[in-house]
Write an enzyme that holds these catalytic residues in place. Structure first.
Site, short mmCIF file in Angstrom:
data_model
loop_
_atom_site.label_atom_id
_atom_site.label_comp_id
_atom_site.label_asym_id
_atom_site.label_seq_id
_atom_site.Cartn_x
_atom_site.Cartn_y
_atom_site.Cartn_z
N HIS A 242 2.12 1.58 0.39
CA HIS A 242 2.11 0.26 -0.23
C HIS A 242 2.21 -0.81 0.85
CE1 HIS A 242 3.89 2.34 -4.01
NE2 HIS A 242 2.57 2.24 -4.13
N TYR B 21 7.18 0.63 3.26
CA TYR B 21 7.92 1.86 3.61
C TYR B 21 7.82 2.95 2.55
CZ TYR B 21 9.72 -2.32 5.80
OH TYR B 21 9.79 -3.55 6.40
N HIS B 22 6.61 3.14 2.00
CA HIS B 22 6.39 4.15 0.97
C HIS B 22 5.26 5.12 1.34
CE1 HIS B 22 7.95 0.89 -2.07
NE2 HIS B 22 8.93 1.46 -1.39
N PRO B 23 5.24 5.68 2.55
CA PRO B 23 4.15 6.59 2.92
C PRO B 23 4.21 7.90 2.14
CG PRO B 23 5.84 6.64 4.61
CD PRO B 23 6.23 5.56 3.65
#
Length: 538
Positions: A294, A473-475
């Protein structure tokens, strides 16, 4: 611990849940190897302490992505938890399950057992929620969820009213029947302290004699017997050690470290591994690829009334907030800054939300290189409205640079490389400006600071988006789940294609990203995966 049945690599969100569930019966011996250290640190436990841990190498891998053309050549900071609890110990603590259709997409991609019904059951099992419908929300799980009350800033309510003036509903539960609208977020906070996966799941389980947790243990490789993974090698305090698993090795390193370790072990794109002098065990070009994340940005406004800036800016404000927190576990330090947000559709023809909103009664316009100035806001009253894309079409990759396990992998997000992602970001920026122009929030605004009123054309707005956006920070998806080894890394039982004795359990197995923050889905994935592992080892 001698001869553990299961070795779990990584004590992050999924790994902590796996450790608790696999050790619960007492029948299995479980060993957890965590590269980081203890989570019992003040700024880890204090909710707003994530402003400090954001750049703290003692608890953070401190990764940096490659210069990204889609972000105007900027180098993005990629914090990932290197501590018990993993990223759940340094994140902003927002608890969002995702849209039900996200998980039906997982199932429909050839992954039975991972649809909305199964995942919602897992969410209910882990949750102890105080909002929502009893038929949809968990009330007795180990993870107590918190909703801000008196700590909610009054500007938040004004934002809700302005959003409603644009036709958006007020949603009391983003994790309920409908995700669309604006409202207060739920947080993994309990008793004024961060409720990480370590605190909720791992620490209670650590009282059991059949569970051992070793910190400071960086796993460097896997051991094999033919096509079966038999154990791991790790270094601790300069010593290399090997430990064998009686049943399985479970890799829960997260979307960066899980593909890194697989590649180091010779599982990945053959040409890349050969170029680095690594013996190829399984040629799977999907390991490290299909990266989804995201991307977010804020619009920031100068207010004509006090905001959290005035509470945390001056030294006496910091002192007051600190004493209030230490004595009462309350006040602005006891909750995340993104107390509210929402989910919207950028066009009515979309069947589910495609963008997430965030509201902060707080601003940090003044740049402070190398610092996330959550505890040092602007000296004037300000607030921000942010947004991020929920289902980006851009894809990146994570690849090791060398055969040296201590060298950080190369992270290439390719953010905003797909034109539809750019169009969504632009459309949402216009919606955010419409919110700011609607009453009653408009009455509280003195000026738009970022990007500023002079940034008005589509071209200028897109240029601003590229220059100021970054990861939220949503890998996910770097070891994606699927039935076909030519397009995925693990099967629906989370077993690595072509191997026995090895599973991957973390956000890297997501077939596609979820609508919202990923920590809740990571925890539910650990819970669901535990059921599968116990079934297969009955």
């Amino acid at each position: 611990m001698d001869n553990p049945d299961f070795i779990i690599i990584g004590a992050g969100s999924s790994g902590c849940v796996m450790a608790e569930r696999l050790s619960a019966s007492g029948r299995h011996k479980v060993l957890v190897l965590e590269a980081g250290g203890d989570d019992r640190r003040f700024f880890v436990q204090m909710p707003l302490g994530y402003g400090k841990t954001f750049f703290d190498p003692k608890v953070n891998w401190m990764y940096r992505a490659e210069p990204d053309e889609g972000l105007a050549g900027n180098v993005d900071h990629w914090p990932r938890g290197r501590v018990l609890g993993g990223s759940s110990s340094i994140n902003a603590m927002v608890w969002v399950r995702g849209h039900r259709a996200d998980f039906d997409d997982w199932r429909d991609a050839g992954n039975p057992g991972w649809g909305a019904d199964e995942m919602c059951s897992a969410f209910r099992d882990v949750e102890c929620a105080i909002v929502g419908d009893d038929s949809l929300r968990g009330r007795k799980g180990p993870l107590n969820l918190f909703v801000p009350g008196k700590t909610t800033h009054h500007l938040t309510r004004k934002w809700f009213e302005s959003a409603q003036a644009l036709g958006l509903p007020l949603n009391p539960d983003f994790n309920g029947e409908s995700q669309e609208g604006v409202g207060l977020f739920e947080f993994t906070i309990h008793g004024g302290r961060r409720l990480s996966a370590a605190r909720a799941f791992l620490r209670p389980a650590m009282k059991r004699p059949n569970l051992r947790v070793i910190t400071g243990a960086q796993v460097t490789g896997l051991t094999f017997d033919g096509g079966r993974v038999t154990g791991v090698t790790y270094t601790r305090k300069g010593r290399k050690q090997t430990v064998s698993a009686g049943r399985e090795v479970i890799l829960s390193g997260g979307s960066v470290n899980s593909p890194q370790l697989l590649q180091l072990a010779g599982i990945g794109p053959a040409r890349h591994l050969k170029d680095l002098g690594i013996n190829v065990r399984i040629d799977n070009p999907n390991v490290g690829r299909n990266l989804e994340d995201h991307i977010g940005i804020n619009y920031t406004y100068r207010a004509n009334c006090p905001t959290i800036n005035q509470q945390l800016g001056p030294w006496w404000g910091k002192l007051s907030a600190g004493l209030h927190y230490l004595l009462l576990r309350d006040g602005p330090l006891s909750v995340s800054l993104n107390q509210a947000g929402g989910f919207i559709r950028t066009s009515p023809d979309r069947v589910r939300p495609n963008m997430q909103l965030y509201f902060q009664a707080f601003s940090t316009v003044i740049p402070r290189p190398g610092e996330r100035p959550i505890l040092s806001p602007d000296p004037w009253p300000g607030f921000s409205i942010g947004w991020s894309n929920c289902r980006p079409k851009s894809r990146g990759e994570i690849m090791i640079r060398s055969a040296d396990p201590s060298q950080a992998p190369r992270i290439t997000p390719n953010a905003l490389s797909h034109e539809e992602d750019v169009a969504e970001m632009l459309a949402t920026g216009k919606i955010v400006r419409a919110m700011a122009a609607a009453r009653p929030l408009a009455d509280c605004i003195e000026a738009e600071l970022l990007p500023g009123p002079d940034i008005a054309s589509d071209e200028a707005l897109i240029d601003d988006i590229r220059h100021r956006s970054g990861t939220v920070y949503h890998p996910v998806a770097t070891c994606r789940m699927g039935p076909d080894p030519t397009t995925s890394v693990v099967d629906a039982r989370l077993r690595v294609h072509g191997l026995e004795g090895l599973r991957v359990v973390d956000c890297s197995i997501f077939p596609n990203i979820v609508t919202g923050n990923t920590n809740a889905a990571a925890i539910a994935t650990g819970w669901r995966a535990s059921e599968i592992v116990l079934q297969d080892n009955a």
